[in-house]
Design an enzyme around this catalytic site. Structure first.
Site, PDB file in Angstrom:
ATOM      1  N   PHE A  95       0.858  -1.192   0.000  1.00  0.00           N
ATOM      2  CA  PHE A  95       0.000   0.000   0.000  1.00  0.00           C
ATOM      3  C   PHE A  95       0.894   1.242   0.000  1.00  0.00           C
ATOM      4  O   PHE A  95       1.899   1.292   0.725  1.00  0.00           O
ATOM      5  CB  PHE A  95      -0.879  -0.007   1.253  1.00  0.00           C
ATOM      6  CG  PHE A  95      -2.154   0.770   1.121  1.00  0.00           C
ATOM      7  CD1 PHE A  95      -3.368   0.133   0.919  1.00  0.00           C
ATOM      8  CD2 PHE A  95      -2.149   2.154   1.211  1.00  0.00           C
ATOM      9  CE1 PHE A  95      -4.551   0.853   0.807  1.00  0.00           C
ATOM     10  CE2 PHE A  95      -3.320   2.886   1.101  1.00  0.00           C
ATOM     11  CZ  PHE A  95      -4.532   2.234   0.901  1.00  0.00           C
ATOM     12  N   PHE A 126      -1.175  -2.774   8.052  1.00  0.00           N
ATOM     13  CA  PHE A 126      -1.913  -3.561   9.040  1.00  0.00           C
ATOM     14  C   PHE A 126      -1.397  -4.995   9.110  1.00  0.00           C
ATOM     15  O   PHE A 126      -1.434  -5.617  10.182  1.00  0.00           O
ATOM     16  CB  PHE A 126      -3.407  -3.551   8.673  1.00  0.00           C
ATOM     17  CG  PHE A 126      -4.304  -4.187   9.693  1.00  0.00           C
ATOM     18  CD1 PHE A 126      -4.777  -3.457  10.772  1.00  0.00           C
ATOM     19  CD2 PHE A 126      -4.697  -5.522   9.569  1.00  0.00           C
ATOM     20  CE1 PHE A 126      -5.613  -4.046  11.718  1.00  0.00           C
ATOM     21  CE2 PHE A 126      -5.527  -6.113  10.503  1.00  0.00           C
ATOM     22  CZ  PHE A 126      -5.982  -5.372  11.589  1.00  0.00           C
ATOM     23  N   GLU A 127      -0.928  -5.513   7.975  1.00  0.00           N
ATOM     24  CA  GLU A 127      -0.472  -6.913   7.913  1.00  0.00           C
ATOM     25  C   GLU A 127       0.986  -7.089   8.338  1.00  0.00           C
ATOM     26  O   GLU A 127       1.485  -8.224   8.389  1.00  0.00           O
ATOM     27  CB  GLU A 127      -0.646  -7.450   6.486  1.00  0.00           C
ATOM     28  CG  GLU A 127      -2.069  -7.826   6.123  1.00  0.00           C
ATOM     29  CD  GLU A 127      -2.988  -6.636   5.864  1.00  0.00           C
ATOM     30  OE1 GLU A 127      -2.489  -5.606   5.359  1.00  0.00           O
ATOM     31  OE2 GLU A 127      -4.188  -6.714   6.188  1.00  0.00           O
ATOM     32  N   VAL A 167       1.470   5.035   6.115  1.00  0.00           N
ATOM     33  CA  VAL A 167       0.042   5.261   6.362  1.00  0.00           C
ATOM     34  C   VAL A 167      -0.211   6.766   6.253  1.00  0.00           C
ATOM     35  O   VAL A 167       0.462   7.564   6.911  1.00  0.00           O
ATOM     36  CB  VAL A 167      -0.382   4.737   7.749  1.00  0.00           C
ATOM     37  CG1 VAL A 167      -1.906   4.652   7.826  1.00  0.00           C
ATOM     38  CG2 VAL A 167       0.223   3.365   8.033  1.00  0.00           C
ATOM     39  N   ILE A 168      -1.162   7.126   5.396  1.00  0.00           N
ATOM     40  CA  ILE A 168      -1.467   8.541   5.171  1.00  0.00           C
ATOM     41  C   ILE A 168      -2.927   8.791   5.542  1.00  0.00           C
ATOM     42  O   ILE A 168      -3.828   8.045   5.117  1.00  0.00           O
ATOM     43  CB  ILE A 168      -1.220   8.931   3.698  1.00  0.00           C
ATOM     44  CG1 ILE A 168       0.253   8.676   3.338  1.00  0.00           C
ATOM     45  CG2 ILE A 168      -1.568  10.406   3.466  1.00  0.00           C
ATOM     46  CD1 ILE A 168       0.584   8.874   1.867  1.00  0.00           C
ATOM     47  N   THR A 218     -11.542   9.517   6.573  1.00  0.00           N
ATOM     48  CA  THR A 218     -12.224   8.781   7.650  1.00  0.00           C
ATOM     49  C   THR A 218     -11.218   8.454   8.753  1.00  0.00           C
ATOM     50  O   THR A 218     -10.043   8.829   8.661  1.00  0.00           O
ATOM     51  CB  THR A 218     -12.818   7.468   7.112  1.00  0.00           C
ATOM     52  OG1 THR A 218     -11.730   6.593   6.781  1.00  0.00           O
ATOM     53  CG2 THR A 218     -13.669   7.709   5.878  1.00  0.00           C
ATOM     54  N   HIS A 278     -10.093   5.565   9.332  1.00  0.00           N
ATOM     55  CA  HIS A 278      -9.386   4.324   8.971  1.00  0.00           C
ATOM     56  C   HIS A 278      -7.899   4.441   9.301  1.00  0.00           C
ATOM     57  O   HIS A 278      -7.279   3.496   9.794  1.00  0.00           O
ATOM     58  CB  HIS A 278      -9.596   4.057   7.478  1.00  0.00           C
ATOM     59  CG  HIS A 278      -9.178   2.695   7.036  1.00  0.00           C
ATOM     60  ND1 HIS A 278      -9.778   1.541   7.485  1.00  0.00           N
ATOM     61  CD2 HIS A 278      -8.196   2.290   6.193  1.00  0.00           C
ATOM     62  CE1 HIS A 278      -9.192   0.490   6.929  1.00  0.00           C
ATOM     63  NE2 HIS A 278      -8.226   0.918   6.146  1.00  0.00           N
ATOM     64  N   PHE A 289      10.667  -0.421  13.763  1.00  0.00           N
ATOM     65  CA  PHE A 289       9.464   0.230  13.226  1.00  0.00           C
ATOM     66  C   PHE A 289       9.849   1.345  12.254  1.00  0.00           C
ATOM     67  O   PHE A 289      10.245   2.441  12.665  1.00  0.00           O
ATOM     68  CB  PHE A 289       8.655   0.796  14.394  1.00  0.00           C
ATOM     69  CG  PHE A 289       7.305   1.336  14.000  1.00  0.00           C
ATOM     70  CD1 PHE A 289       6.334   0.506  13.465  1.00  0.00           C
ATOM     71  CD2 PHE A 289       7.002   2.676  14.182  1.00  0.00           C
ATOM     72  CE1 PHE A 289       5.075   0.997  13.122  1.00  0.00           C
ATOM     73  CE2 PHE A 289       5.753   3.183  13.841  1.00  0.00           C
ATOM     74  CZ  PHE A 289       4.788   2.341  13.307  1.00  0.00           C
ATOM     75  N   ARG A 337       9.847  12.261   3.792  1.00  0.00           N
ATOM     76  CA  ARG A 337      10.502  11.319   4.710  1.00  0.00           C
ATOM     77  C   ARG A 337      10.961  10.040   4.025  1.00  0.00           C
ATOM     78  O   ARG A 337      11.490   9.145   4.673  1.00  0.00           O
ATOM     79  CB  ARG A 337       9.528  10.990   5.862  1.00  0.00           C
ATOM     80  CG  ARG A 337       9.395  12.143   6.829  1.00  0.00           C
ATOM     81  CD  ARG A 337       8.137  12.113   7.649  1.00  0.00           C
ATOM     82  NE  ARG A 337       8.088  13.262   8.555  1.00  0.00           N
ATOM     83  CZ  ARG A 337       7.825  14.522   8.184  1.00  0.00           C
ATOM     84  NH1 ARG A 337       7.561  14.791   6.914  1.00  0.00           N
ATOM     85  NH2 ARG A 337       7.835  15.504   9.054  1.00  0.00           N
TER      86      ARG A 337
HETATM   87  N1  INI Z   1      -2.401   0.534   4.476  1.00  0.00           N
HETATM   88  C1  INI Z   1      -1.258   1.253   4.505  1.00  0.00           C
HETATM   89  O1  INI Z   1      -0.163   0.672   4.577  1.00  0.00           O
HETATM   90  N2  INI Z   1      -1.321   2.609   4.425  1.00  0.00           N
HETATM   91  C2  INI Z   1      -2.505   3.293   4.357  1.00  0.00           C
HETATM   92  O2  INI Z   1      -2.479   4.553   4.287  1.00  0.00           O
HETATM   93  C3  INI Z   1      -3.716   2.555   4.346  1.00  0.00           C
HETATM   94  N3  INI Z   1      -4.976   3.228   4.248  1.00  0.00           N
HETATM   95  O3  INI Z   1      -5.004   4.467   4.278  1.00  0.00           O
HETATM   96  O4  INI Z   1      -6.020   2.623   4.142  1.00  0.00           O
HETATM   97  C4  INI Z   1      -3.625   1.128   4.394  1.00  0.00           C
HETATM   98  N4  INI Z   1      -4.740   0.385   4.379  1.00  0.00           N
HETATM   99  C5  INI Z   1      -4.727  -1.035   4.132  1.00  0.00           C
HETATM  100  C6  INI Z   1      -4.488  -1.858   5.399  1.00  0.00           C
HETATM  101  O5  INI Z   1      -3.123  -1.773   5.794  1.00  0.00           O
HETATM  102  C7  INI Z   1      -4.798  -3.325   5.178  1.00  0.00           C
HETATM  103  O6  INI Z   1      -3.988  -3.842   4.147  1.00  0.00           O
HETATM  104  C8  INI Z   1      -6.267  -3.581   4.818  1.00  0.00           C
HETATM  105  O7  INI Z   1      -7.127  -2.968   5.763  1.00  0.00           O
HETATM  106  C9  INI Z   1      -6.568  -5.110   4.814  1.00  0.00           C
HETATM  107  O8  INI Z   1      -6.380  -5.668   6.102  1.00  0.00           O
END
Ligand code: INI
Length: 153
Positions: A21, A56-57, A80-81, A85, A87, A112, A126
């Site tokens: 992502f 997240f993974e 992560v940006i 929402t 999220h 990290f 960054r």
């Molecule tokens: N994952 C990221 O690494 N960066 C993000 O900005 C992001 N946003 O914004 O949604 C993101 N979402 C996906 C998440 O990490 C999972 O892959 C997904 O929810 C499936 O579990």
């Protein structure tokens, strides 16, 4: 007596756990981490890269690799940006707390290197832009921690 890690060339293999992502940002973090490792004598033949869907993974994969016995350190890279929402808060929080948990659960350093930014511009700055490269910094922290843990064992 002061104990601290130095930046001498470490032994062993290193693994990067990198999110797909925001891949155009994360690829720059990966490049920075590989640059730091190779400049510290860790050849690319001692660097593995594991790709996961999003930040997240990262934690479960980082923990599995950290416990595998194959690696001197695990370096987590993602971006992560903030969007419209909440999220962002869930993904950034899970990546940070999950990586911290993995790091405590593993005998090797789990580092990290996940950017958590308000804007794409902040992330680009960054990831090799005017605020340096956090992937490079994460790899340098990994080397310092590997050498510190060796001293403490
Ligand atoms: N994952 C990221 O690494 N960066 C993000 O900005 C992001 N946003 O914004 O949604 C993101 N979402 C996906 C998440 O990490 C999972 O892959 C997904 O929810 C499936 O579990």
């Amino acid at each position: 007596m002061l104990y601290e890690g130095d930046f001498s060339s470490p032994a062993g293999r290193f693994v990067l756990v990198a999110a797909r992502f925001n891949g155009f940002v994360v690829d720059q973090l990966v490049a920075g981490a590989v640059d730091a490792l190779t400049r510290h004598g860790v050849g690319e033949d001692r660097i593995d890269i594991v790709r996961v869907p999003g930040s997240f993974e990262i934690p479960p994969v980082a923990q599995r690799l950290g416990k595998s016995g194959k690696y001197a350190a695990v370096i987590c890279l993602g971006c992560v940006i903030r969007g419209d929402t909440d999220h962002y808060d869930h993904v950034a929080g899970a990546a940070a707390s999950g990586t911290a948990q993995a790091s405590v659960n593993c005998d090797v350093p789990v580092i990290f290197g996940v950017l958590t930014c308000e804007t794409l511009e902040q992330a680009i700055n960054r990831a090799g832009g005017k605020a340096g490269n956090k992937g490079f910094e994460a790899a340098v922290a990994a080397i310092e921690m590997v050498n510190l843990m060796k001293k403490l064992s």
